[in-house]
Design an enzyme around this catalytic site. Sequence first.
Site, PDB file in Angstrom:
ATOM      1  N   ASP A 129      61.896  18.521  68.586  1.00  0.00           N
ATOM      2  CA  ASP A 129      62.727  17.361  69.217  1.00  0.00           C
ATOM      3  C   ASP A 129      62.079  16.100  69.293  1.00  0.00           C
ATOM      4  O   ASP A 129      62.901  15.126  69.017  1.00  0.00           O
ATOM      5  CB  ASP A 129      62.895  17.932  70.691  1.00  0.00           C
ATOM      6  CG  ASP A 129      64.398  18.525  70.903  1.00  0.00           C
ATOM      7  OD1 ASP A 129      65.075  18.540  69.981  1.00  0.00           O
ATOM      8  OD2 ASP A 129      64.489  18.954  71.903  1.00  0.00           O
ATOM      9  N   HIS A 187      19.571  12.270  56.956  1.00  0.00           N
ATOM     10  CA  HIS A 187      19.661  12.821  58.507  1.00  0.00           C
ATOM     11  C   HIS A 187      19.005  14.123  58.713  1.00  0.00           C
ATOM     12  O   HIS A 187      18.483  14.605  59.699  1.00  0.00           O
ATOM     13  CB  HIS A 187      21.043  12.903  59.054  1.00  0.00           C
ATOM     14  CG  HIS A 187      21.885  14.061  58.520  1.00  0.00           C
ATOM     15  ND1 HIS A 187      22.629  13.961  57.433  1.00  0.00           N
ATOM     16  CD2 HIS A 187      22.365  15.445  59.073  1.00  0.00           C
ATOM     17  CE1 HIS A 187      23.366  15.275  57.133  1.00  0.00           C
ATOM     18  NE2 HIS A 187      23.019  15.969  58.053  1.00  0.00           N
ATOM     19  N   GLU A 212      14.427  17.340  60.036  1.00  0.00           N
ATOM     20  CA  GLU A 212      14.609  18.704  60.636  1.00  0.00           C
ATOM     21  C   GLU A 212      14.336  19.750  59.607  1.00  0.00           C
ATOM     22  O   GLU A 212      13.718  20.724  59.816  1.00  0.00           O
ATOM     23  CB  GLU A 212      15.984  18.612  61.068  1.00  0.00           C
ATOM     24  CG  GLU A 212      16.487  19.840  61.896  1.00  0.00           C
ATOM     25  CD  GLU A 212      15.912  20.036  63.070  1.00  0.00           C
ATOM     26  OE1 GLU A 212      15.221  18.915  63.722  1.00  0.00           O
ATOM     27  OE2 GLU A 212      15.567  21.275  63.733  1.00  0.00           O
ATOM     28  N   ASP A 213      14.739  19.646  58.335  1.00  0.00           N
ATOM     29  CA  ASP A 213      14.759  20.597  57.464  1.00  0.00           C
ATOM     30  C   ASP A 213      13.745  20.808  56.278  1.00  0.00           C
ATOM     31  O   ASP A 213      13.695  21.607  55.741  1.00  0.00           O
ATOM     32  CB  ASP A 213      16.303  20.697  56.593  1.00  0.00           C
ATOM     33  CG  ASP A 213      17.358  20.988  57.894  1.00  0.00           C
ATOM     34  OD1 ASP A 213      17.152  21.634  59.096  1.00  0.00           O
ATOM     35  OD2 ASP A 213      18.564  20.908  57.470  1.00  0.00           O
ATOM     36  N   ASP A 233      28.201  14.606  60.292  1.00  0.00           N
ATOM     37  CA  ASP A 233      27.546  15.371  59.938  1.00  0.00           C
ATOM     38  C   ASP A 233      28.395  17.077  60.289  1.00  0.00           C
ATOM     39  O   ASP A 233      28.516  17.770  59.460  1.00  0.00           O
ATOM     40  CB  ASP A 233      25.900  15.661  60.560  1.00  0.00           C
ATOM     41  CG  ASP A 233      25.290  16.853  60.374  1.00  0.00           C
ATOM     42  OD1 ASP A 233      25.380  17.511  59.398  1.00  0.00           O
ATOM     43  OD2 ASP A 233      24.979  17.452  61.326  1.00  0.00           O
ATOM     44  N   HIS A 286      25.753  18.185  50.763  1.00  0.00           N
ATOM     45  CA  HIS A 286      25.841  17.761  52.121  1.00  0.00           C
ATOM     46  C   HIS A 286      25.534  16.263  52.780  1.00  0.00           C
ATOM     47  O   HIS A 286      26.325  15.695  53.262  1.00  0.00           O
ATOM     48  CB  HIS A 286      25.176  18.835  53.185  1.00  0.00           C
ATOM     49  CG  HIS A 286      25.261  18.674  54.519  1.00  0.00           C
ATOM     50  ND1 HIS A 286      26.287  18.458  55.300  1.00  0.00           N
ATOM     51  CD2 HIS A 286      24.302  18.332  55.471  1.00  0.00           C
ATOM     52  CE1 HIS A 286      26.147  18.328  56.459  1.00  0.00           C
ATOM     53  NE2 HIS A 286      24.958  18.150  56.543  1.00  0.00           N
TER      54      HIS A 286
HETATM   55 MN    MN Z   1      23.388  18.064  58.348  1.00  0.00          MN
END
Ligand code: MN
Length: 293
Positions: free
Chosen positions: A215, A28, A32-33, A95, A4
């Site tokens: 058209d 990124h 957070e993770d 992302d 990712h």
């Molecule tokens: Mn991400």
Amino acid sequence: FITHPINVGLILVSLKMDEDTVIAGLLHDVVEDCEIPLSDVKNKFGNNVSRLVDGVTKLLQLDEKMKDQSQAEHFQKMALATAEDVRVVIIKLADRLHNLKTIEHLPRDKQVKKCRETLDLYAPLAHQIGMHKMATELEDCSFKTLHPARYKFIQDALEENNLNKKTLISRVKKSLNARFKKNDIEAKITGREKRVFSIYQKIKKKKFSFADIYDVFAFRVLVNNAEDCYKALGFIHNIFTPITGRFKDYIGLPKPNGYQSLHTSVIGRHRPIEIQIRTMPMHEFAERGVASH
Ligand code: MN
């Protein structure tokens, strides 16, 4: 886990973003993770990268607070203010785009939630900063997941249409090319790709009947400078009959967001044809907005 971030980095590279943005794209999700403190990012990659990573993390917390479309405008304002640096928003959009491309791995309820949120919040945000190409990609990916049958129906109709009208398209191109060449105007003529979701929206608002897909033909003419735009327009109006009220000069009078182009519609081979004429820098700006700077 590594696929990712690498793909987000690659999307940012394809947008020709600067080094700091690409690095921040790779990193990124680490704060957070992965429970990596921001100070580690700062020590290893410097202040600029860590500010960008911090911005993306804050943006992530913001979208969790937003519930529905009624908050879209609020979200746009908040996102642009929270981000401070618009590159944060661009990372977030990259992302999201990669999330959508791998969405089949999520359970259905999460797919639906992500796609709705994209259509309600992120695609409008991308349009807002002029990244129309990114926005339409986000829209088409989300629409395809939410309504696979409707997506396929429109997509098939578009393909069939192009197939049926191949001769028309090549004839129009041929006459334009010949005239430009004779007058020493270097021009690149391309058919304009229509986006599935925007057609669906027009059909839904009943501003567009399905027959309209069959058209309307759309061409884009890219030339070297603004002067050639007007010259090309002159030749086009000389070959085909212009339709009243459809000519717009967004080069002399750019749109408030900075968009520039000449727009005209003409009758060619008994059919209406929409033509946009612009230079390469105008084209880049029209597709990539702030990212083109
Ligand atoms: Mn991400």
